[in-house]
Write a protein that holds these residues in place. Sequence first.
Motif, PDB file in Angstrom:
ATOM      1  N   HIS A 174      -8.089  16.844   5.450  1.00  0.00           N
ATOM      2  CA  HIS A 174      -9.447  16.444   5.110  1.00  0.00           C
ATOM      3  C   HIS A 174      -9.696  15.001   5.522  1.00  0.00           C
ATOM      4  CE1 HIS A 174     -13.143  17.487   3.131  1.00  0.00           C
ATOM      5  NE2 HIS A 174     -13.181  16.306   2.563  1.00  0.00           N
ATOM      6  N   VAL A 175     -10.927  14.700   5.840  1.00  0.00           N
ATOM      7  CA  VAL A 175     -11.293  13.349   6.236  1.00  0.00           C
ATOM      8  C   VAL A 175     -10.925  12.359   5.119  1.00  0.00           C
ATOM      9  CG1 VAL A 175     -13.685  13.562   5.387  1.00  0.00           C
ATOM     10  CG2 VAL A 175     -13.163  11.977   7.238  1.00  0.00           C
ATOM     11  N   ASP A 176     -10.398  11.234   5.530  1.00  0.00           N
ATOM     12  CA  ASP A 176      -9.992  10.150   4.609  1.00  0.00           C
ATOM     13  C   ASP A 176      -8.699  10.433   3.842  1.00  0.00           C
ATOM     14  OD1 ASP A 176     -11.842   8.334   5.256  1.00  0.00           O
ATOM     15  OD2 ASP A 176     -13.187   8.727   3.575  1.00  0.00           O
ATOM     16  N   HIS A 177      -8.043  11.526   4.117  1.00  0.00           N
ATOM     17  CA  HIS A 177      -6.797  11.769   3.409  1.00  0.00           C
ATOM     18  C   HIS A 177      -5.615  11.031   4.050  1.00  0.00           C
ATOM     19  CE1 HIS A 177      -7.876  15.358   0.605  1.00  0.00           C
ATOM     20  NE2 HIS A 177      -8.735  14.360   0.542  1.00  0.00           N
ATOM     21  N   GLY A 178      -5.859  10.432   5.221  1.00  0.00           N
ATOM     22  CA  GLY A 178      -4.836   9.535   5.771  1.00  0.00           C
ATOM     23  C   GLY A 178      -4.172   9.967   7.061  1.00  0.00           C
ATOM     24  N   LYS A 179      -4.820  10.851   7.844  1.00  0.00           N
ATOM     25  CA  LYS A 179      -4.227  11.287   9.115  1.00  0.00           C
ATOM     26  C   LYS A 179      -4.009  10.115  10.061  1.00  0.00           C
ATOM     27  CE  LYS A 179      -7.771  13.966   9.828  1.00  0.00           C
ATOM     28  NZ  LYS A 179      -8.431  13.857   8.533  1.00  0.00           N
ATOM     29  N   THR A 180      -5.071   9.327  10.235  1.00  0.00           N
ATOM     30  CA  THR A 180      -4.986   8.211  11.182  1.00  0.00           C
ATOM     31  C   THR A 180      -3.943   7.200  10.736  1.00  0.00           C
ATOM     32  OG1 THR A 180      -7.338   8.554  11.381  1.00  0.00           O
ATOM     33  CG2 THR A 180      -6.450   6.632  12.495  1.00  0.00           C
ATOM     34  N   THR A 181      -3.956   6.908   9.449  1.00  0.00           N
ATOM     35  CA  THR A 181      -2.989   5.941   8.923  1.00  0.00           C
ATOM     36  C   THR A 181      -1.569   6.445   9.148  1.00  0.00           C
ATOM     37  OG1 THR A 181      -4.632   5.489   7.235  1.00  0.00           O
ATOM     38  CG2 THR A 181      -2.442   4.549   6.875  1.00  0.00           C
ATOM     39  N   ASN A 218       0.016  12.745   0.499  1.00  0.00           N
ATOM     40  CA  ASN A 218      -0.134  11.327   0.834  1.00  0.00           C
ATOM     41  C   ASN A 218      -0.722  10.505  -0.316  1.00  0.00           C
ATOM     42  OD1 ASN A 218      -0.070   9.091   2.536  1.00  0.00           O
ATOM     43  ND2 ASN A 218      -2.149   9.456   3.302  1.00  0.00           N
ATOM     44  N   LYS A 219      -0.676   9.216  -0.136  1.00  0.00           N
ATOM     45  CA  LYS A 219      -1.262   8.234  -1.069  1.00  0.00           C
ATOM     46  C   LYS A 219      -0.581   8.271  -2.431  1.00  0.00           C
ATOM     47  CE  LYS A 219      -5.791   8.421   1.171  1.00  0.00           C
ATOM     48  NZ  LYS A 219      -7.213   8.146   1.055  1.00  0.00           N
ATOM     49  N   ASP A 240       1.222   6.171  -3.609  1.00  0.00           N
ATOM     50  CA  ASP A 240       1.222   4.834  -4.209  1.00  0.00           C
ATOM     51  C   ASP A 240      -0.007   4.600  -5.081  1.00  0.00           C
ATOM     52  OD1 ASP A 240      -0.751   3.012  -2.109  1.00  0.00           O
ATOM     53  OD2 ASP A 240      -0.023   4.954  -1.467  1.00  0.00           O
ATOM     54  N   ARG A 241      -0.979   5.470  -4.941  1.00  0.00           N
ATOM     55  CA  ARG A 241      -2.237   5.277  -5.675  1.00  0.00           C
ATOM     56  C   ARG A 241      -2.090   5.620  -7.145  1.00  0.00           C
ATOM     57  NH1 ARG A 241      -7.545   6.367  -2.547  1.00  0.00           N
ATOM     58  NH2 ARG A 241      -7.440   4.570  -1.166  1.00  0.00           N
ATOM     59  N   SER A 263       3.639   7.870   1.309  1.00  0.00           N
ATOM     60  CA  SER A 263       2.527   6.938   1.375  1.00  0.00           C
ATOM     61  C   SER A 263       2.477   6.457   2.814  1.00  0.00           C
ATOM     62  CB  SER A 263       2.709   5.756   0.431  1.00  0.00           C
ATOM     63  OG  SER A 263       1.745   4.781   0.762  1.00  0.00           O
ATOM     64  N   ALA A 264       1.447   6.898   3.509  1.00  0.00           N
ATOM     65  CA  ALA A 264       1.320   6.532   4.924  1.00  0.00           C
ATOM     66  C   ALA A 264       1.073   5.038   5.031  1.00  0.00           C
ATOM     67  CB  ALA A 264       0.167   7.306   5.555  1.00  0.00           C
ATOM     68  N   LYS A 265       0.337   4.522   4.060  1.00  0.00           N
ATOM     69  CA  LYS A 265      -0.037   3.114   4.122  1.00  0.00           C
ATOM     70  C   LYS A 265       1.146   2.208   3.809  1.00  0.00           C
ATOM     71  CE  LYS A 265      -3.640   0.136   2.309  1.00  0.00           C
ATOM     72  NZ  LYS A 265      -4.793   0.140   1.408  1.00  0.00           N
TER      73      LYS A 265
HETATM   74  P1  GDP Z   1      -8.256  10.131   7.981  1.00  0.00           P
HETATM   75  O1  GDP Z   1      -9.738  10.301   7.912  1.00  0.00           O
HETATM   76  O2  GDP Z   1      -7.552  11.324   7.425  1.00  0.00           O
HETATM   77  O3  GDP Z   1      -7.740   9.736   9.329  1.00  0.00           O
HETATM   78  O4  GDP Z   1      -7.892   8.955   6.954  1.00  0.00           O
HETATM   79  P2  GDP Z   1      -7.496   7.450   7.225  1.00  0.00           P
HETATM   80  O5  GDP Z   1      -6.133   7.364   7.770  1.00  0.00           O
HETATM   81  O6  GDP Z   1      -8.598   6.782   7.964  1.00  0.00           O
HETATM   82  O7  GDP Z   1      -7.417   6.918   5.744  1.00  0.00           O
HETATM   83  C1  GDP Z   1      -8.556   6.809   4.916  1.00  0.00           C
HETATM   84  C2  GDP Z   1      -8.379   5.687   3.926  1.00  0.00           C
HETATM   85  O8  GDP Z   1      -7.260   5.939   3.063  1.00  0.00           O
HETATM   86  C3  GDP Z   1      -8.100   4.339   4.600  1.00  0.00           C
HETATM   87  O9  GDP Z   1      -8.801   3.356   3.882  1.00  0.00           O
HETATM   88  C4  GDP Z   1      -6.602   4.166   4.433  1.00  0.00           C
HETATM   89  O10 GDP Z   1      -6.234   2.815   4.357  1.00  0.00           O
HETATM   90  C5  GDP Z   1      -6.345   4.882   3.107  1.00  0.00           C
HETATM   91  N1  GDP Z   1      -4.986   5.410   3.029  1.00  0.00           N
HETATM   92  C6  GDP Z   1      -4.375   6.221   3.929  1.00  0.00           C
HETATM   93  N2  GDP Z   1      -3.124   6.497   3.528  1.00  0.00           N
HETATM   94  C7  GDP Z   1      -2.936   5.846   2.357  1.00  0.00           C
HETATM   95  C8  GDP Z   1      -1.835   5.733   1.442  1.00  0.00           C
HETATM   96  O11 GDP Z   1      -0.755   6.284   1.628  1.00  0.00           O
HETATM   97  N3  GDP Z   1      -2.043   4.977   0.342  1.00  0.00           N
HETATM   98  C9  GDP Z   1      -3.217   4.348   0.096  1.00  0.00           C
HETATM   99  N4  GDP Z   1      -3.323   3.655  -0.995  1.00  0.00           N
HETATM  100  N5  GDP Z   1      -4.259   4.431   0.930  1.00  0.00           N
HETATM  101  C10 GDP Z   1      -4.130   5.161   2.048  1.00  0.00           C
END
Ligand code: GDP
Length: 602
Positions: free
Chosen positions: A98-105, A197-198, A200-201, A233-235
């Motif tokens: 899903h969008v914003d779930h962290g694929k790009t990160t 993912n995430k 750490d949140r 945690s991708a970040k």
């Molecule tokens: P995409 O739309 O799936 O590509 O999602 P993004 O990689 O752009 O991530 C969306 C947001 O979530 C960004 O603000 C990232 O910094 C944040 N994010 C991604 N992975 C993590 C993680 O593991 N931990 C936290 N806290 N934030 C994350």
Amino acid sequence: MEDQEKVIQIAGSITVDELANELGLSVTSLIGELFKQGIVATINQRLDFDTASLIIEELGISGVKIEKKNTATKTSDIRHELSDHAVERPPVVAVMGHVDHGKTTLLDTLLNKKTVEAEAGGITQHISAYQLEHEGRKITFLDTPGHEAFAAIRQHGAMLTDIVVIVVAADDGVKPQTVEAIKFAQSANAKIIVAINKIDREGADIPRTMADLSQHGLQPEEWGGDITMVPISAKMNQNLDKLLDMILLTADLEELKADVDIPAEGLVIESHMEVGKGSVVNLLVTGGELKTGEFIVAGSAYAKVRTMADFRGKPKGKATPSTPVTITGFKELPNFGDRFIECPDEKTARKQALLNAQGESDALASSNVTSGDLLRMMNVADNSKMFNVIIKGDVLGSVTSVVDSLKMIDTHGEVTLNIVSTGVGDITENDVYMAAGDNTVIYGFNVSVPTNISKMAARDGVSIRNYKVIYELLDDAKSSMEDLLDAETVEEEVGEMKIKGVFRTERTSIIAGGEVLTGKAAATIPSPTGAGVDLPVYGRVYRNKELIGEVQVDSVQKEKIAVNELVAGETGGIAFKLDKKVVIELDDRVKFFTRELRKKKL
Ligand code: GDP
């Protein structure tokens, strides 16, 4: 001789002109006949085999038989049985979710972590595939603009992902695109690994996310299922090594192999023109070894591989299976998703390209009609609701993705998507000219709209819609198509009542008493669409199962006091609006319902 059927051989596709010739009709009469069938065709339009057969059938032409002409193997059909000396190859992995779930990160972190030797400044250019090394072994990752792009690749007949990593945010759970990703991976027969993912949140809830996933058919290994789920945690770069371990383990179980001593072959995963370089094409080698100087053909395009580089731009002399490379040397741009194959020499490559061109029924632009398009057109011919679009994208791959994805929007045959034109590059004056006056929408994907062009569009009443996210573009197209649909009348059941007595007929109403059997009785019901309107309640009067007529509820009473509603089991009085044609009697049954004109959804 009279009984002899005329045989028309079609190698892939035939133009309207050629078909008319073969049928002994004039081009104008064939176009006219097609028009009567609701197909707007031009003289050079290519029709594929199925379409041509359908037309001949529809036109009722007898004594003609069409046959598929066997051309040399189409490159897109080539598949190999592996030999017993096939070698191990890296897994090809796609990251979806899903969008914003962290694929790009995730991809960025992996890339930074594992490709330290990348030049200063890192990789700024959009890359569609790259390779990492983990534990001395390679893993190929595909970056995709969206699931639709994958679906498009699949449509092009290619199966290229071994493993799909589905990224799910632990603080958000399974969302619509997660479900799509699961469906995609399953339909592509790819192995699924979930990256939770995430973690750490603060709101991260791993067990709940796992439960959520198991509701959608993915049972975690920990719970006795067969899906590997890795909390990451991708970040913060947590547990990514574990994820890579799991990818390699999955690859081992799959025994991914390829032959290297065969002519090189693979897929076009991106292509665009670059100033000074000409065509720049990203390929994923799936078999054999591709070397500079070799000849390849992809669809109707062919190349002598002039330069070859890895995803970082470093020159590469040889590419083995599962390796993504960027090459130059194609004379014209091949299509995204096309299969390429090595040819022994230029002459063979050119010949194969020509054969493919003849056989190609690529549906990129509407100038080529497939039988699916045709059926759709036939269905909507009467009320012909056309959604006209012009599509511009940054690279050919994104244009193809957008086109293919738009074509996948199911309008139940009620709206015809008419792709007026497609192209790579910014939106131009010419696009606006073409769109003007025709209710044509210009969609841009990752392109820019110069100010003078937006001014011109505003003046000419042309809508330019520019997107960076494919889902948003598709949502917009879908809702625009919905706007073209006629509204539909929707009835909803409210309840049923048995009449126990007819008390009196007043000037404007009939008052009857009865018992509510199911649901309820009321004079109005709020619209379930949430639009905030109250809908009148009607009743169909049945006597011994026979429909007597329709009435409208005026008011409801319980023990002579006006109430909003009577529910099942309650007895009370109902005033129906007087309708002289419908006489209500003892023991009649009244089925209550609402009726609303609603916008249709796709
Ligand atoms: P995409 O739309 O799936 O590509 O999602 P993004 O990689 O752009 O991530 C969306 C947001 O979530 C960004 O603000 C990232 O910094 C944040 N994010 C991604 N992975 C993590 C993680 O593991 N931990 C936290 N806290 N934030 C994350």
